[in-house]
Design a protein around this motif. Structure first.
Motif, mmCIF file in Angstrom:
data_model
loop_
_atom_site.group_PDB
_atom_site.id
_atom_site.type_symbol
_atom_site.label_atom_id
_atom_site.label_comp_id
_atom_site.label_asym_id
_atom_site.label_seq_id
_atom_site.Cartn_x
_atom_site.Cartn_y
_atom_site.Cartn_z
ATOM 1 N N GLU A 68 0.805 -1.223 0.000
ATOM 2 C CA GLU A 68 0.000 0.000 0.000
ATOM 3 C C GLU A 68 0.832 1.264 0.000
ATOM 4 O OE1 GLU A 68 -2.000 0.069 4.026
ATOM 5 O OE2 GLU A 68 -0.691 -1.669 4.213
ATOM 6 N N ASN A 118 -3.766 1.479 4.111
ATOM 7 C CA ASN A 118 -4.875 1.221 3.172
ATOM 8 C C ASN A 118 -4.885 2.177 1.979
ATOM 9 O OD1 ASN A 118 -5.846 -0.911 4.768
ATOM 10 N ND2 ASN A 118 -7.006 0.497 6.046
ATOM 11 N N TYR A 147 -4.450 2.094 -1.330
ATOM 12 C CA TYR A 147 -4.342 1.212 -2.482
ATOM 13 C C TYR A 147 -4.812 1.920 -3.756
ATOM 14 C CZ TYR A 147 -3.578 -2.494 0.908
ATOM 15 O OH TYR A 147 -3.059 -3.271 1.918
ATOM 16 N N THR A 158 -10.191 -3.502 -4.056
ATOM 17 C CA THR A 158 -11.304 -3.792 -3.164
ATOM 18 C C THR A 158 -11.165 -3.033 -1.843
ATOM 19 O OG1 THR A 158 -12.499 -5.555 -2.008
ATOM 20 C CG2 THR A 158 -10.117 -5.792 -2.173
ATOM 21 N N ASP A 159 -12.302 -2.725 -1.238
ATOM 22 C CA ASP A 159 -12.275 -2.147 0.111
ATOM 23 C C ASP A 159 -12.719 -3.173 1.148
ATOM 24 O OD1 ASP A 159 -14.931 -2.346 -0.487
ATOM 25 O OD2 ASP A 159 -15.418 -0.223 -0.182
ATOM 26 N N GLU A 160 -12.786 -4.441 0.746
ATOM 27 C CA GLU A 160 -13.125 -5.512 1.680
ATOM 28 C C GLU A 160 -11.970 -5.738 2.652
ATOM 29 O OE1 GLU A 160 -15.810 -8.625 -0.769
ATOM 30 O OE2 GLU A 160 -13.764 -8.400 -1.492
ATOM 31 N N ASN A 161 -12.283 -6.187 3.849
ATOM 32 C CA ASN A 161 -11.280 -6.458 4.874
ATOM 33 C C ASN A 161 -11.037 -7.958 4.962
ATOM 34 O OD1 ASN A 161 -9.614 -6.625 7.092
ATOM 35 N ND2 ASN A 161 -11.220 -6.192 8.592
#
Length: 322
Positions: free
Chosen positions: A73, A78, A80, A85-88
């Protein structure tokens, strides 16, 4: 025994595939050169275009161990590239924390490679929650071994090509000393920093720290300085050496800021620097008196000895006072 609702939640997450995280940049020669310089890698296959052209690879390739580097990153958490994706992918750990499994320790990380990366290729990775083991009790405490796999691909017009995988495993646990209910309220002992491994080759360094002296090993035959300490000179192979007391003045050659997982007793965010002493050698040390977003490559630093747990003195580095 683990809570049934937690087990149900965890089992539902196993096998979940998380979306793409893209690389900021294509595989490129400057990043390869800088990585090789920092890591001490001198294989000409990675940095000498003429040499690489005459090999089976017919050109420069990236060191396989750099696989993860391309999709990192950057300095900010975070951060990116667009489209990522913004999923964790660590949501299973968050779920466990709600049930008292608050501590995390990294267990192992394994890289595997399908083929070398070439200049100009663009990468992304996806993450899969591979497995969550049965609840286990260890010396650390009771919890679960969690395994994630980051599969890396090169973008291609005719179909993206898998090039490697990163397996990352952690132990998410409830500390052992938190399970027994005390009859009276007792302040929990603060964890102590782990002591360094001390050998005959390194004892002088730690003894010097205890005296607030930054001692660097020096070959008495050719005067070459070396750190970390070693039994033999890397230049002339002499076994004879003494020490030089460094001034403590230095510059910041590189650094990372650790955010997660948080491991007691360290404070977070935890900045760690690759320090270049004015005498010419480098060492890794903690950075104090400065926040991560204020760090700059080339920044002037000064050693500051700090004693932890009344038993260990370490050389830390802070920004040089104006």
């Amino acid at each position: 025994m683990a809570d049934p609702q937690l087990l149900s939640t965890v089992r539902d997450l196993v096998g979940r595939q998380y979306g793409r995280v893209y690389a900021w940049d294509e595989v490129n020669a400057p990043m390869i050169r800088q990585w090789c310089e920092i890591m001490g890698v001198d294989n000409p296959l990675y940095t000498d275009a003429d040499f690489a052209l005459g090999t089976a690879h017919e050109g420069l390739i990236a060191p396989p161990a750099m696989l993860q580097v391309w999709t990192m990153e950057g300095l900010h958490t975070n951060n990116y590239p667009p489209g990522s994706t913004d999923e964790n992918p660590y949501e299973v750990l968050t779920a466990m924390e709600a049930y008292g499994y608050a501590s995390t320790v990294a267990v192992n990380s394994e890289l595997s490679f399908t083929r070398p990366l070439r200049l100009g290729e663009k990468l992304y990775y996806t993450t899969r929650l591979e497995s969550v083991g049965d609840e286990k009790t260890t010396a650390l405490g009771t919890g679960f071994f969690v395994t994630l796999i980051m599969s890396h691909f090169v973008e291609k017009a005719g179909g993206d090509e898998p090039v490697g995988q990163l397996l990352f495993r952690v132990f998410k646990f409830r500390p052992a000393n938190a399970q027994a209910a005390a009859p009276v309220e007792v302040a929990q002992a603060k964890p102590k920093r782990p002591l360094p491994g001390v050998s005959d080759d390194t004892r002088f360094f730690w003894d010097g720290c205890a005296q607030r002296q930054l001692l660097i090993q020096r070959c008495t035959a050719c005067q070459t300085l070396r750190h970390p300490p070693a039994p033999v000179c890397i230049e002339c192979h002499s076994f004879e050496w003494d020490t030089l007391q460094a001034s403590g003045r230095a510059t910041l050659y590189s650094y990372v800021v650790m955010h997660y997982p948080e491991v007691p007793p360290f404070d977070y965010p935890n900045p760690i620097g690759l320090i270049e002493l004015e005498e010419g050698v480098r060492l890794i040390a903690g950075l104090v008196g400065v926040k991560g977003d204020a760090l700059r490559i080339g920044q002037r630093l000064q050693v500051k000895f700090q004693t932890f747990d009344d038993q260990q003195t370490l050389p830390m580095f802070r920004p040089e006072q104006a």
